[in-house]
Design a protein around this motif. Structure first.
Motif, PDB file in Angstrom:
ATOM      1  N   CYS A   9     -25.817 -73.959  89.961  1.00  0.00           N
ATOM      2  CA  CYS A   9     -25.288 -75.294  90.265  1.00  0.00           C
ATOM      3  C   CYS A   9     -26.311 -76.374  89.946  1.00  0.00           C
ATOM      4  O   CYS A   9     -25.959 -77.432  89.400  1.00  0.00           O
ATOM      5  N   ALA A  10     -27.565 -76.118  90.281  1.00  0.00           N
ATOM      6  CA  ALA A  10     -28.611 -77.106  90.017  1.00  0.00           C
ATOM      7  C   ALA A  10     -28.781 -77.325  88.512  1.00  0.00           C
ATOM      8  O   ALA A  10     -28.915 -78.475  88.053  1.00  0.00           O
ATOM      9  N   ILE A  11     -28.769 -76.247  87.749  1.00  0.00           N
ATOM     10  CA  ILE A  11     -28.906 -76.365  86.296  1.00  0.00           C
ATOM     11  C   ILE A  11     -27.700 -77.091  85.709  1.00  0.00           C
ATOM     12  O   ILE A  11     -27.851 -77.989  84.875  1.00  0.00           O
ATOM     13  N   LYS A  12     -26.501 -76.731  86.156  1.00  0.00           N
ATOM     14  CA  LYS A  12     -25.289 -77.385  85.662  1.00  0.00           C
ATOM     15  C   LYS A  12     -25.321 -78.871  85.970  1.00  0.00           C
ATOM     16  O   LYS A  12     -25.028 -79.709  85.108  1.00  0.00           O
ATOM     17  N   ASP A  13     -25.680 -79.244  87.206  1.00  0.00           N
ATOM     18  CA  ASP A  13     -25.754 -80.650  87.593  1.00  0.00           C
ATOM     19  C   ASP A  13     -26.769 -81.411  86.740  1.00  0.00           C
ATOM     20  O   ASP A  13     -26.521 -82.540  86.311  1.00  0.00           O
ATOM     21  N   LYS A  14     -27.914 -80.798  86.496  1.00  0.00           N
ATOM     22  CA  LYS A  14     -28.957 -81.440  85.694  1.00  0.00           C
ATOM     23  C   LYS A  14     -28.485 -81.647  84.256  1.00  0.00           C
ATOM     24  O   LYS A  14     -28.677 -82.719  83.678  1.00  0.00           O
ATOM     25  N   LEU A  15     -27.843 -80.627  83.688  1.00  0.00           N
ATOM     26  CA  LEU A  15     -27.339 -80.748  82.315  1.00  0.00           C
ATOM     27  C   LEU A  15     -26.241 -81.808  82.229  1.00  0.00           C
ATOM     28  O   LEU A  15     -26.175 -82.562  81.257  1.00  0.00           O
ATOM     29  N   GLU A  16     -25.368 -81.873  83.235  1.00  0.00           N
ATOM     30  CA  GLU A  16     -24.318 -82.889  83.250  1.00  0.00           C
ATOM     31  C   GLU A  16     -24.914 -84.281  83.366  1.00  0.00           C
ATOM     32  O   GLU A  16     -24.487 -85.212  82.672  1.00  0.00           O
ATOM     33  N   SER A  17     -25.895 -84.448  84.258  1.00  0.00           N
ATOM     34  CA  SER A  17     -26.487 -85.778  84.456  1.00  0.00           C
ATOM     35  C   SER A  17     -27.224 -86.259  83.208  1.00  0.00           C
ATOM     36  O   SER A  17     -27.317 -87.458  82.970  1.00  0.00           O
ATOM     37  N   ARG A  18     -27.741 -85.356  82.420  1.00  0.00           N
ATOM     38  CA  ARG A  18     -28.422 -85.721  81.178  1.00  0.00           C
ATOM     39  C   ARG A  18     -27.458 -85.844  80.005  1.00  0.00           C
ATOM     40  O   ARG A  18     -27.868 -86.203  78.905  1.00  0.00           O
ATOM     41  N   GLY A  19     -26.179 -85.536  80.215  1.00  0.00           N
ATOM     42  CA  GLY A  19     -25.191 -85.624  79.145  1.00  0.00           C
ATOM     43  C   GLY A  19     -25.255 -84.506  78.138  1.00  0.00           C
ATOM     44  O   GLY A  19     -24.702 -84.597  77.049  1.00  0.00           O
ATOM     45  N   VAL A  20     -25.924 -83.420  78.501  1.00  0.00           N
ATOM     46  CA  VAL A  20     -26.132 -82.318  77.569  1.00  0.00           C
ATOM     47  C   VAL A  20     -25.019 -81.278  77.656  1.00  0.00           C
ATOM     48  O   VAL A  20     -24.675 -80.645  76.653  1.00  0.00           O
ATOM     49  N   LEU A  21     -24.446 -81.119  78.827  1.00  0.00           N
ATOM     50  CA  LEU A  21     -23.459 -80.053  79.022  1.00  0.00           C
ATOM     51  C   LEU A  21     -22.262 -80.210  78.090  1.00  0.00           C
ATOM     52  O   LEU A  21     -21.831 -79.242  77.464  1.00  0.00           O
ATOM     53  N   GLY A  22     -21.741 -81.416  77.961  1.00  0.00           N
ATOM     54  CA  GLY A  22     -20.620 -81.641  77.053  1.00  0.00           C
ATOM     55  C   GLY A  22     -20.972 -81.340  75.615  1.00  0.00           C
ATOM     56  O   GLY A  22     -20.179 -80.755  74.868  1.00  0.00           O
ATOM     57  N   GLN A  23     -22.185 -81.709  75.225  1.00  0.00           N
ATOM     58  CA  GLN A  23     -22.636 -81.426  73.861  1.00  0.00           C
ATOM     59  C   GLN A  23     -22.753 -79.924  73.631  1.00  0.00           C
ATOM     60  O   GLN A  23     -22.385 -79.424  72.567  1.00  0.00           O
ATOM     61  N   LEU A  24     -23.257 -79.217  74.630  1.00  0.00           N
ATOM     62  CA  LEU A  24     -23.386 -77.761  74.495  1.00  0.00           C
ATOM     63  C   LEU A  24     -22.018 -77.101  74.359  1.00  0.00           C
ATOM     64  O   LEU A  24     -21.834 -76.215  73.519  1.00  0.00           O
ATOM     65  N   LYS A  25     -21.076 -77.522  75.179  1.00  0.00           N
ATOM     66  CA  LYS A  25     -19.725 -76.959  75.107  1.00  0.00           C
ATOM     67  C   LYS A  25     -19.102 -77.228  73.741  1.00  0.00           C
ATOM     68  O   LYS A  25     -18.478 -76.348  73.148  1.00  0.00           O
ATOM     69  N   ALA A  26     -19.263 -78.456  73.257  1.00  0.00           N
ATOM     70  CA  ALA A  26     -18.700 -78.803  71.946  1.00  0.00           C
ATOM     71  C   ALA A  26     -19.373 -77.997  70.840  1.00  0.00           C
ATOM     72  O   ALA A  26     -18.715 -77.545  69.900  1.00  0.00           O
ATOM     73  N   ARG A  27     -20.675 -77.807  70.951  1.00  0.00           N
ATOM     74  CA  ARG A  27     -21.406 -77.028  69.941  1.00  0.00           C
ATOM     75  C   ARG A  27     -20.928 -75.580  69.923  1.00  0.00           C
ATOM     76  O   ARG A  27     -20.754 -74.983  68.865  1.00  0.00           O
ATOM     77  N   ILE A  28     -20.708 -75.015  71.123  1.00  0.00           N
ATOM     78  CA  ILE A  28     -20.215 -73.635  71.202  1.00  0.00           C
ATOM     79  C   ILE A  28     -18.838 -73.537  70.559  1.00  0.00           C
ATOM     80  O   ILE A  28     -18.567 -72.617  69.783  1.00  0.00           O
ATOM     81  N   ARG A  29     -17.956 -74.504  70.861  1.00  0.00           N
ATOM     82  CA  ARG A  29     -16.622 -74.509  70.245  1.00  0.00           C
ATOM     83  C   ARG A  29     -16.734 -74.567  68.726  1.00  0.00           C
ATOM     84  O   ARG A  29     -16.026 -73.859  68.004  1.00  0.00           O
ATOM     85  N   ALA A  30     -17.603 -75.441  68.240  1.00  0.00           N
ATOM     86  CA  ALA A  30     -17.766 -75.593  66.796  1.00  0.00           C
ATOM     87  C   ALA A  30     -18.250 -74.287  66.164  1.00  0.00           C
ATOM     88  O   ALA A  30     -17.756 -73.885  65.107  1.00  0.00           O
ATOM     89  N   GLU A  31     -19.187 -73.622  66.822  1.00  0.00           N
ATOM     90  CA  GLU A  31     -19.705 -72.358  66.287  1.00  0.00           C
ATOM     91  C   GLU A  31     -18.641 -71.263  66.321  1.00  0.00           C
ATOM     92  O   GLU A  31     -18.559 -70.449  65.405  1.00  0.00           O
ATOM     93  N   VAL A  32     -17.816 -71.253  67.371  1.00  0.00           N
ATOM     94  CA  VAL A  32     -16.732 -70.267  67.458  1.00  0.00           C
ATOM     95  C   VAL A  32     -15.741 -70.492  66.319  1.00  0.00           C
ATOM     96  O   VAL A  32     -15.354 -69.548  65.622  1.00  0.00           O
TER      97      VAL A  32
END
Length: 145
Positions: A9-32
Motif C-alpha cells: 500500500c505504501a509503495i502504491k500510494d507513493k507511485l500514485e502521488s508521483r504520477g508514476v503508477l498510471g505511466q507504468l500501467k500504460a507502459r505494461i499495456r503497450a508492451e502486452v
C-alpha cells in the motif's frame, strides 16, 4: 515491523502521488499489445480515413506527452512506424496553417476553427464516412447500434 500488505500500500500510494503508477500501467499495456502484435496475423489494411484520423490522434497524444497511450494506439491500429508528414495531413484535410498553428497538433487548430467560427448559431453538416457501414450485435443495445 510493517506487513507485506502495508508495504504494498505504501509503495502504491507513493507511485500514485508521483504520477508514476498510471505511466507504468500504460507502459505494461503497450508492451502486452506489442508482444501480441508479434504473434498474430496481420490485420486488415488501414483505410485512408483511419490512417489520417489515427495520425491526428497520435500527434495530439505525443504533443501532450501521452507516449504510452500513443504506443498502445500504434500497436493496436497497425499505424505505420513512420508518421505521416504534417503538411500531407494539412493538404488532405484542406487546412491552411500559419506559423503559430504549426506549434500545436492539427486537432487543436480544427477544434479552434469550429469554436471561433463566425456562424455562431448554425450546425455543421457532416457527411458519412467513406468506410462501408457494418452492423454488429450488442445484447444491451439491440441488434444494431
Amino acid at each position: 515491523m510493517a506487513t507485506i500488505n502495508e508495504l504494498k500500500c505504501a509503495i502504491k500510494d507513493k507511485l500514485e502521488s508521483r504520477g508514476v503508477l498510471g505511466q507504468l500501467k500504460a507502459r505494461i499495456r503497450a508492451e502486452v499489445f506489442s508482444a501480441l502484435e508479434d504473434h498474430k496475423e496481420p490485420g486488415p489494411p488501414l483505410s485512408h480515413e483511419n490512417l489520417i484520423i489515427n495520425q491526428l490522434i497520435l500527434e495530439y497524444l505525443e504533443f501532450n506527452n501521452y507516449r504510452y497511450a500513443a504506443s498502445v494506439l500504434s500497436a493496436e491500429s497497425g499505424q505505420p512506424k513512420v508518421p505521416l508528414d504534417r503538411q500531407f495531413l494539412a493538404n488532405e484535410l484542406r487546412v491552411s496553417e500559419d506559423s503559430s498553428s504549426k506549434a500545436v497538433p492539427l486537432l487543436y487548430g480544427l477544434v479552434s476553427h469550429f469554436w471561433n467560427s463566425n456562424d455562431k448559431g448554425g450546425k455543421v453538416f457532416l457527411c458519412g464516412s467513406s468506410l462501408p457501414a457494418t452492423t454488429t450485435s450488442n445484447p444491451t443495445l439491440g441488434p444494431e447500434y
